[in-house]
Design an enzyme around this catalytic site. Structure first.
Site, PDB file in Angstrom:
ATOM      1  N   THR A  66      37.728  35.382  42.149  1.00  0.00           N
ATOM      2  CA  THR A  66      38.135  36.314  43.298  1.00  0.00           C
ATOM      3  C   THR A  66      39.163  37.344  42.805  1.00  0.00           C
ATOM      4  O   THR A  66      39.671  37.230  41.819  1.00  0.00           O
ATOM      5  CB  THR A  66      39.104  35.400  44.371  1.00  0.00           C
ATOM      6  OG1 THR A  66      40.310  34.925  43.764  1.00  0.00           O
ATOM      7  CG2 THR A  66      38.136  34.076  44.928  1.00  0.00           C
ATOM      8  N   ARG A 207      45.271  39.857  53.301  1.00  0.00           N
ATOM      9  CA  ARG A 207      45.501  38.395  53.465  1.00  0.00           C
ATOM     10  C   ARG A 207      46.193  38.485  54.778  1.00  0.00           C
ATOM     11  O   ARG A 207      47.082  39.259  55.171  1.00  0.00           O
ATOM     12  CB  ARG A 207      46.218  37.926  52.361  1.00  0.00           C
ATOM     13  CG  ARG A 207      45.938  37.790  50.984  1.00  0.00           C
ATOM     14  CD  ARG A 207      44.835  36.463  51.123  1.00  0.00           C
ATOM     15  NE  ARG A 207      44.215  36.304  49.787  1.00  0.00           N
ATOM     16  CZ  ARG A 207      42.954  36.463  49.454  1.00  0.00           C
ATOM     17  NH1 ARG A 207      42.311  37.197  50.276  1.00  0.00           N
ATOM     18  NH2 ARG A 207      42.295  36.263  48.332  1.00  0.00           N
ATOM     19  N   GLU A 236      45.065  30.406  57.910  1.00  0.00           N
ATOM     20  CA  GLU A 236      43.889  30.161  57.337  1.00  0.00           C
ATOM     21  C   GLU A 236      43.646  28.768  56.857  1.00  0.00           C
ATOM     22  O   GLU A 236      44.578  28.513  56.131  1.00  0.00           O
ATOM     23  CB  GLU A 236      43.231  31.072  56.488  1.00  0.00           C
ATOM     24  CG  GLU A 236      42.405  32.229  57.163  1.00  0.00           C
ATOM     25  CD  GLU A 236      41.888  33.256  56.057  1.00  0.00           C
ATOM     26  OE1 GLU A 236      41.499  32.975  55.191  1.00  0.00           O
ATOM     27  OE2 GLU A 236      42.147  34.510  56.214  1.00  0.00           O
ATOM     28  N   HIS A 253      37.182  35.961  57.320  1.00  0.00           N
ATOM     29  CA  HIS A 253      37.565  36.116  55.737  1.00  0.00           C
ATOM     30  C   HIS A 253      36.326  36.304  54.896  1.00  0.00           C
ATOM     31  O   HIS A 253      36.091  35.559  53.970  1.00  0.00           O
ATOM     32  CB  HIS A 253      38.297  34.998  55.063  1.00  0.00           C
ATOM     33  CG  HIS A 253      38.942  35.371  53.909  1.00  0.00           C
ATOM     34  ND1 HIS A 253      40.178  34.804  53.585  1.00  0.00           N
ATOM     35  CD2 HIS A 253      38.734  36.241  52.919  1.00  0.00           C
ATOM     36  CE1 HIS A 253      40.431  35.342  52.158  1.00  0.00           C
ATOM     37  NE2 HIS A 253      39.432  36.193  51.916  1.00  0.00           N
TER      38      HIS A 253
HETATM   39  N1  LIG Z   1      38.952  39.753  53.070  1.00  0.00           N
HETATM   40  C1  LIG Z   1      38.380  39.695  51.688  1.00  0.00           C
HETATM   41  O1  LIG Z   1      37.039  39.173  51.771  1.00  0.00           O
HETATM   42  C2  LIG Z   1      39.099  40.143  50.360  1.00  0.00           C
HETATM   43  C3  LIG Z   1      38.189  40.651  49.525  1.00  0.00           C
HETATM   44  C4  LIG Z   1      38.819  41.175  48.354  1.00  0.00           C
HETATM   45  C5  LIG Z   1      40.066  41.255  48.349  1.00  0.00           C
HETATM   46  N2  LIG Z   1      41.023  40.839  49.389  1.00  0.00           N
HETATM   47  C6  LIG Z   1      42.281  40.987  49.218  1.00  0.00           C
HETATM   48  O2  LIG Z   1      42.585  42.463  49.174  1.00  0.00           O
HETATM   49  C7  LIG Z   1      43.842  42.458  48.017  1.00  0.00           C
HETATM   50  C8  LIG Z   1      43.878  43.835  47.526  1.00  0.00           C
HETATM   51  O3  LIG Z   1      42.645  43.933  46.735  1.00  0.00           O
HETATM   52  P1  LIG Z   1      42.439  45.108  45.541  1.00  0.00           P
HETATM   53  O4  LIG Z   1      41.125  44.618  44.745  1.00  0.00           O
HETATM   54  O5  LIG Z   1      42.412  46.447  46.087  1.00  0.00           O
HETATM   55  O6  LIG Z   1      43.803  44.610  44.731  1.00  0.00           O
HETATM   56  P2  LIG Z   1      44.174  45.659  43.523  1.00  0.00           P
HETATM   57  O7  LIG Z   1      45.517  44.789  42.850  1.00  0.00           O
HETATM   58  O8  LIG Z   1      43.521  46.254  42.682  1.00  0.00           O
HETATM   59  O9  LIG Z   1      45.197  46.700  44.494  1.00  0.00           O
HETATM   60  C9  LIG Z   1      46.202  46.373  45.389  1.00  0.00           C
HETATM   61  C10 LIG Z   1      47.099  47.542  45.471  1.00  0.00           C
HETATM   62  O10 LIG Z   1      48.238  47.410  46.341  1.00  0.00           O
HETATM   63  C11 LIG Z   1      49.619  48.004  45.889  1.00  0.00           C
HETATM   64  N3  LIG Z   1      50.566  47.267  46.444  1.00  0.00           N
HETATM   65  C12 LIG Z   1      51.483  46.365  46.031  1.00  0.00           C
HETATM   66  N4  LIG Z   1      52.106  46.038  46.894  1.00  0.00           N
HETATM   67  C13 LIG Z   1      52.203  46.951  48.033  1.00  0.00           C
HETATM   68  C14 LIG Z   1      53.018  47.320  49.045  1.00  0.00           C
HETATM   69  N5  LIG Z   1      54.043  46.634  49.242  1.00  0.00           N
HETATM   70  N6  LIG Z   1      52.683  48.517  49.826  1.00  0.00           N
HETATM   71  C15 LIG Z   1      51.639  49.177  49.390  1.00  0.00           C
HETATM   72  N7  LIG Z   1      50.878  48.781  48.244  1.00  0.00           N
HETATM   73  C16 LIG Z   1      51.014  47.832  47.586  1.00  0.00           C
HETATM   74  C17 LIG Z   1      49.447  47.761  44.457  1.00  0.00           C
HETATM   75  O11 LIG Z   1      50.210  48.510  43.753  1.00  0.00           O
HETATM   76  C18 LIG Z   1      47.972  48.035  44.059  1.00  0.00           C
HETATM   77  O12 LIG Z   1      47.616  49.463  43.841  1.00  0.00           O
HETATM   78  C19 LIG Z   1      43.515  41.479  47.233  1.00  0.00           C
HETATM   79  O13 LIG Z   1      44.674  41.016  46.804  1.00  0.00           O
HETATM   80  C20 LIG Z   1      43.007  40.340  48.303  1.00  0.00           C
HETATM   81  O14 LIG Z   1      44.145  39.684  48.751  1.00  0.00           O
HETATM   82  C21 LIG Z   1      40.224  40.349  50.584  1.00  0.00           C
HETATM   83  O1  LIG Z   2      40.315  37.657  47.004  1.00  0.00           O
HETATM   84  C1  LIG Z   2      39.004  37.639  47.233  1.00  0.00           C
HETATM   85  O2  LIG Z   2      38.394  38.158  46.386  1.00  0.00           O
HETATM   86  C2  LIG Z   2      38.464  37.634  48.528  1.00  0.00           C
HETATM   87  O3  LIG Z   2      39.511  36.950  49.392  1.00  0.00           O
HETATM   88  C3  LIG Z   2      37.301  36.307  48.460  1.00  0.00           C
HETATM   89  O4  LIG Z   2      36.324  37.134  48.947  1.00  0.00           O
HETATM   90  C4  LIG Z   2      37.943  35.142  49.009  1.00  0.00           C
HETATM   91  O5  LIG Z   2      36.561  34.307  49.029  1.00  0.00           O
HETATM   92  P1  LIG Z   2      36.784  32.804  48.758  1.00  0.00           P
HETATM   93  O6  LIG Z   2      37.231  32.676  47.543  1.00  0.00           O
HETATM   94  O7  LIG Z   2      37.634  32.194  49.783  1.00  0.00           O
HETATM   95  O8  LIG Z   2      35.241  32.267  48.949  1.00  0.00           O
END
Ligand SMILES: NC(=O)c1ccc[n+]([C@@H]2O[C@H](COP(=O)([O-])OP(=O)(O)OC[C@H]3O[C@@H](n4cnc5c(N)ncnc54)[C@H](O)[C@@H]3O)[C@@H](O)[C@H]2O)c1
Ligand SMILES: O=C(O)[C@H](O)[C@H](O)COP(=O)(O)O
Length: 382
Positions: A66, A207, A236, A253
């Site tokens: 992930t 998140r 969650e 999610h």
């Molecule tokens: N819902 C889903 O299915 C799903 C899927 C993928 C990722 N995610 C979530 O999305 C988040 C972001 O993913 P990503 O790949 O872009 O991560 P990433 O680490 O590439 O980017 C996160 C960015 O947020 C910035 N950041 C940190 N603290 C901050 C703050 N207080 N204010 C503003 N910016 C801030 C960081 O500097 C960074 O550039 C992951 O950590 C994960 O929790 C959710």
């Molecule tokens: O952080 C991530 O990559 C995403 O939130 C991811 O899609 C979560 O999926 P899970 O691991 O719960 O299947």
């Protein structure tokens, strides 16, 4: 070599069968008793891993397929000498397509053209950065907020409060950090939520705890002008159904749940695993992934590029389907049964491919509109 893994890791056997003996379990149930003879632990986001879980076990490598790592105690694991790997960016494109689909849906429902909205992106990393590039290619104005990047001397960012005051759409893409100078827990606090401008669209697919869910649930009955799309929830797999009811879009999610994103996650961890255990990473995702199941859409010079893109996106991914499944499965359930229903929706998620699997067939004589390629669609003549 013994490997313990979450049963929901796709292509687990295809990638890891040659590396050792694999035992799989539901991710939320993996405990010390399963790890007493394991060398490596492979998880997704639902397994909380800290040094206490691994104490007294032979586990020396933890891989999470992930992007997010908030389920791992990174400092504790490092102090215990355990190597940790994650899969940066693996499903970022899926999240971008989820956000685009939210924009199309909210525009349709409110009658406000999505391309005229200024989109505020909080957290401009793998997901937020790709979203900004895609929206900019489509002619949409974006405001970017990323204090850690700004602090490193990069330019082009605004403060969170400036973004909240100016953006018509707010979309969160930060990691969940509970502590530190850039902590993100309740980044959208009761106070900040109360200041949202009339008619704001708020999307959270980062998140759950990044947005104060209780404050949002109290605010929304007085603010029917706000349109909220939540993919992630503060407790969650428990969901506050009253809050879900108040949301325009509610999903379990799955923003990043394209098959492509999940498979890239497995491949990235396979590579990290091989590097750690000094094995050659001979297997390639291109050889193991199922055929693309390409969809086609023919367009000609009379078709407005952005209209065609919206149609194309709907062919590939439509958040309304996920919202409908979520409501059908969860509405009316007693609280105790919600976590299981939430996990089932995720475990049995329908096959979803990314836009790269859709071919736009161009019937015109001139070159196809540049926006298409820039927005991540492949476009071929005929
Ligand atoms: N819902 C889903 O299915 C799903 C899927 C993928 C990722 N995610 C979530 O999305 C988040 C972001 O993913 P990503 O790949 O872009 O991560 P990433 O680490 O590439 O980017 C996160 C960015 O947020 C910035 N950041 C940190 N603290 C901050 C703050 N207080 N204010 C503003 N910016 C801030 C960081 O500097 C960074 O550039 C992951 O950590 C994960 O929790 C959710
Ligand atoms: O952080 C991530 O990559 C995403 O939130 C991811 O899609 C979560 O999926 P899970 O691991 O719960 O299947």
């Amino acid at each position: 070599m013994r490997i313990v893994a979450d049963e929901n890791i796709p292509l687990l056997n295809a990638f890891f069968a040659d590396q050792g003996e694999i035992a799989t379990y539901p991710g939320r149930e993996i405990g010390r008793e399963h790890l007493m003879q394991a060398d490596a632990l492979l998880v997704r986001s639902v397994t909380k891993v800290d040094a206490a879980l691994l104490a007294g076990t032979p586990v020396r490598f933890v891989g999470t397929c992930t992007i997010g790592t908030d389920h791992l105690d990174l400092a504790g694991l490092a102090a215990a000498g355990i190597q940790v790997a994650s899969a940066p960016g693996c499903n970022a494109r899926g999240v971008v397509e989820y956000v685009l689909s939210c924009l199309l849906t909210l525009a349709e429902r409110t009658g406000v053209a999505w391309r005229t909205r200024c989109v505020g992106i909080i957290g401009v990393g793998e997901v937020g950065g790709r979203l900004a590039a895609t929206l900019t290619a489509l002619g949409v104005d974006c405001l970017l907020c990323d204090p850690p990047r700004a602090q490193r001397g990069e330019s082009g960012f605004v403060s969170l409060d400036a973004l909240l005051a100016q953006a018509d759409v707010i979309t969160c893409h930060v990691p969940l950090n509970k502590q530190g100078p850039h902590a993100t827990q309740h980044l959208l606090s009761a106070e900040r939520l109360a200041k949202l401008a009339p008619g704001t669209w708020l999307i959270n697919s980062s998140r759950g705890p990044v947005v104060d869910n209780q404050a949002l649930a109290s605010l929304l009955p007085q603010r029917p002008d706000l349109q909220v799309a939540l993919d992630v929830w503060e407790q969650e797999p428990q969901v506050d159904l009253a809050l879900a009811q108040l949301c325009a879009l509610a999903t379990p999610h799955i923003a990043g749940y394209s098959l492509d994103g999940k498979l890239r996650g497995t491949e990235q961890i396979y590579q990290a695993f091989c590097a750690h255990f000094q094995q050659s990473a001979a297997l390639k995702l291109d050889d193991l992934a199922p055929a693309s199941g390409l969809a086609h859409l023919a367009v000609d010079e009379q078709t407005e590029a952005v209209w065609a893109l919206a149609r194309a996106l709907r062919l590939v991914y439509d958040v309304r389907d996920d919202d409908a499944r979520f409501r059908a499965a969860l509405q009316g359930l007693p609280q105790k049964q919600i976590p299981q229903a939430f996990d089932q929706l995720r475990k049995h998620y329908p096959l979803r491919r990314e836009c790269s699997h859709l071919q736009l067939g161009w019937l015109g004589d001139k070159a196809p509109p540049a926006e298409w390629a820039a927005a991540g669609f492949s476009c071929q003549r005929g």
